[in-house]
Design an enzyme around this catalytic site. Structure first.
Site, mmCIF file in Angstrom:
data_model
loop_
_atom_site.group_PDB
_atom_site.id
_atom_site.type_symbol
_atom_site.label_atom_id
_atom_site.label_comp_id
_atom_site.label_asym_id
_atom_site.label_seq_id
_atom_site.Cartn_x
_atom_site.Cartn_y
_atom_site.Cartn_z
ATOM 1 N N HIS A 100 2.473 65.858 38.406
ATOM 2 C CA HIS A 100 2.121 67.269 38.211
ATOM 3 C C HIS A 100 1.475 67.761 39.488
ATOM 4 C CE1 HIS A 100 0.403 70.655 35.531
ATOM 5 N NE2 HIS A 100 -0.012 70.905 36.773
ATOM 6 N N HIS B 222 2.010 71.134 42.794
ATOM 7 C CA HIS B 222 2.522 72.472 43.113
ATOM 8 C C HIS B 222 2.836 72.510 44.605
ATOM 9 C CE1 HIS B 222 1.275 74.361 39.222
ATOM 10 N NE2 HIS B 222 0.411 73.362 39.247
ATOM 11 N N LYS C 159 2.737 75.952 46.506
ATOM 12 C CA LYS C 159 1.445 76.557 46.834
ATOM 13 C C LYS C 159 0.706 75.791 47.935
ATOM 14 C CE LYS C 159 0.212 78.499 42.262
ATOM 15 N NZ LYS C 159 1.264 78.005 41.353
ATOM 16 N N HIS D 72 1.642 74.143 31.157
ATOM 17 C CA HIS D 72 0.225 74.255 31.489
ATOM 18 C C HIS D 72 -0.481 74.814 30.257
ATOM 19 C CE1 HIS D 72 1.699 73.816 35.553
ATOM 20 N NE2 HIS D 72 0.497 73.977 36.082
ATOM 21 N N GLU E 171 -6.206 75.611 30.044
ATOM 22 C CA GLU E 171 -6.951 75.198 31.241
ATOM 23 C C GLU E 171 -8.212 76.059 31.368
ATOM 24 O OE1 GLU E 171 -6.235 74.349 36.016
ATOM 25 O OE2 GLU E 171 -4.698 75.399 34.868
ATOM 26 N N ASP F 1 -2.124 67.484 40.970
ATOM 27 C CA ASP F 1 -2.133 68.934 40.801
ATOM 28 C C ASP F 1 -2.108 69.625 42.164
ATOM 29 O OD1 ASP F 1 -1.984 71.219 39.270
ATOM 30 O OD2 ASP F 1 -4.057 71.187 38.596
#
Length: 456
Positions: free
Chosen positions: A85, A87, A90, A242, A245, A342
């Protein structure tokens, strides 16, 4: 006398033995290896590397004497690890688009403000940088979530498909679509599902509204989940979400997801990430949710470093909780749980280096998955391997590619205690020599192009 780690000669041969290795049993695909297991559940083993694969795994001292060998002197050997998991789209945008106060809301605003900068060239530069970091640290498989919005969907998915092909065999990639579930309700949902299907990806999303943070489930959550599962069924797609959170204990979309998985016959095909608010709910509510998760065979991924960074942040106030979900209780129920990295150096997490050894070391402390440590390595190896279907990544198995990490450490405790910056990563039997790339490659940023981020 044991050879100093820096002086070990790594053979440039197609066949050699790694002898006197220590391997955590939880990272062995076949845990029936005979011999002595210590109090950390670690076996002594010899591994035959042949033509880039692990040809044999035997108890230490059983290796034949034919050919070259590397005596590891009892040091630990792990498989390369999985970050299930993250990204990548980004990543490494923190200088250009910083989070002004470290809160979740301003992380979201920062990412939104930066997205117009995501040209093909920009995505390729930052993602390639991240993948080289991961490879150097011993990460051989990544599942990345991709912001998937009308203005960027085709561009981002095209770049990731190309990079998946370019990096195959070095760092294998899976992709998951990411957008608020409400955006799937119209024709854009069909467009997303088609892109994901054509790309061999997973369909995902976030249970918070498009504008705002996670909170109590809205009245339309059932309709949104039914739409998500209908798209997944139509295209035969697994789901990765997701979820909750937040430190708002009223955020409880996880039971709705589990019931939807059961309703649509999707047992064992759903992953939920974060699930932070569950840890703040009453024990009776936690038990009911865990019953549903177990029944639906939903897998959970906890993101300890990022959630400890984001959750509980208030100006001038020391955080009161760790931001992570109820990992011990899930494991006790037989629910599959993995840990992952993450975000990396972006508005959601200002730090990181795509290093799952670092994530593991921090997870042990944050989650208290120690005393004993025997099963802890499975959170970043065998467990994400089983959840993602990433073949024999994250496990040591006969016949698998020789993708390994060799530590200058003899116990799991030693791995947790030092950064392991001197680890050696043999990939397909040959030692990698490339180091993590220098941050100077990402500079200079055009200061006039820094995102203007509204305060939340």
């Amino acid at each position: 006398m044991t050879v100093p780690f820096a002086d070990i000669a790594w053979p440039d041969k197609s066949r050699y033995w790694l002898t006197s290795a220590r391997v955590p049993a939880c990272l062995l695909a076949d845990r029936s290896l005979p011999g002595f297991y210590d109090t950390e559940g670690v076996a002594r083993a010899d591994l035959l590397i042949e033509d880039g694969k692990i040809a044999r795994i035997v108890a230490a001292g059983v290796a034949d004497t034919d050919g070259a060998r590397v005596d590891l002197g009892g040091r630990q050997v792990w498989p390369t690890l999985i970050d299930m998991h993250t990204h990548l789209d980004k990543g490494h945008s923190v200088e250009r688009s910083p989070n002004i106060d470290g809160t979740f809301n301003n992380a979201r605003l920062g990412a939104t403000a930066d997205r117009p900068n995501w040209t093909v060239a920009d995505l390729r530069r930052r993602i390639d940088f991240g993948l080289r970091c991961a490879e150097a640290h011993g990460v051989s498989a990544i599942r990345t979530h991709l912001d998937t919005y009308p203005d960027s969907a085709e561009r981002s998915w095209t770049v990731l498909r190309e990079m998946r092909s370019e990096w195959a065999g070095r760092v294998d990639l899976q992709m998951v679509s990411l957008c608020p579930l409400e955006t799937l309700m119209d024709g854009f949902g069909d467009r997303i599902a088609a892109i994901v299907s054509e790309s061999g990806g997973l369909i995902g999303g976030v249970t918070r509204p498009a504008v705002g943070s996670h909170g109590a489930p809205g009245a339309d959550i059932e309709a949104q989940l039914d739409r998500l599962f209908a798209l997944a069924i139509r295209h035969d797609l697994d789901i990765d979400l997701h979820v909750d959170e937040t430190g708002d204990r009223t955020a409880a979309s996880l039971p709705h997801i589990a019931r939807a998985a059961l309703r649509h016959g999707y047992k064992g095909r759903v992953v939920c990430g974060h699930c932070c608010s569950l840890a703040l709910q009453d024990d009776s509510e936690i038990d009911r949710t865990l019953d549903l998760l177990a029944a639906a065979e939903i897998a959970i991924v906890t993101l300890p470093t990022v959630n400890m960074y984001l959750q509980g942040r208030q100006p001038g106030r020391t955080p009161r909780w760790r931001g992570v979900t109820v990992v011990h209780e899930m494991l006790a129920r037989g629910i599959r749980v993995a840990a992952a990295g993450d975000n990396c150096r972006d508005s959601f997490y200002a730090y990181g280096d795509h290093d799952m050894v670092d994530t593991f070391r921090q997870a042990v402390r944050i989650l208290h998955v120690d005393h004993p440590l025997a099963q802890a390595p499975s959170l970043v190896g065998a467990m994400p391997s089983a959840i993602t279907g990433f073949g024999n990544h994250g496990q040591i198995a006969e016949g698998a590619a020789a993708r390994l990490i060799v530590f200058n450490a003899r116990t799991i405790n030693e791995i947790v205690s030092r950064p392991q910056a001197d680890r050696v990563v043999p990939a397909h039997g040959r030692r990698l020599t490339a180091a993590a790339p220098d941050y100077s490659e990402l500079w200079p940023y055009d200061e006039t192009a820094r995102s203007t981020i509204p305060r939340g």
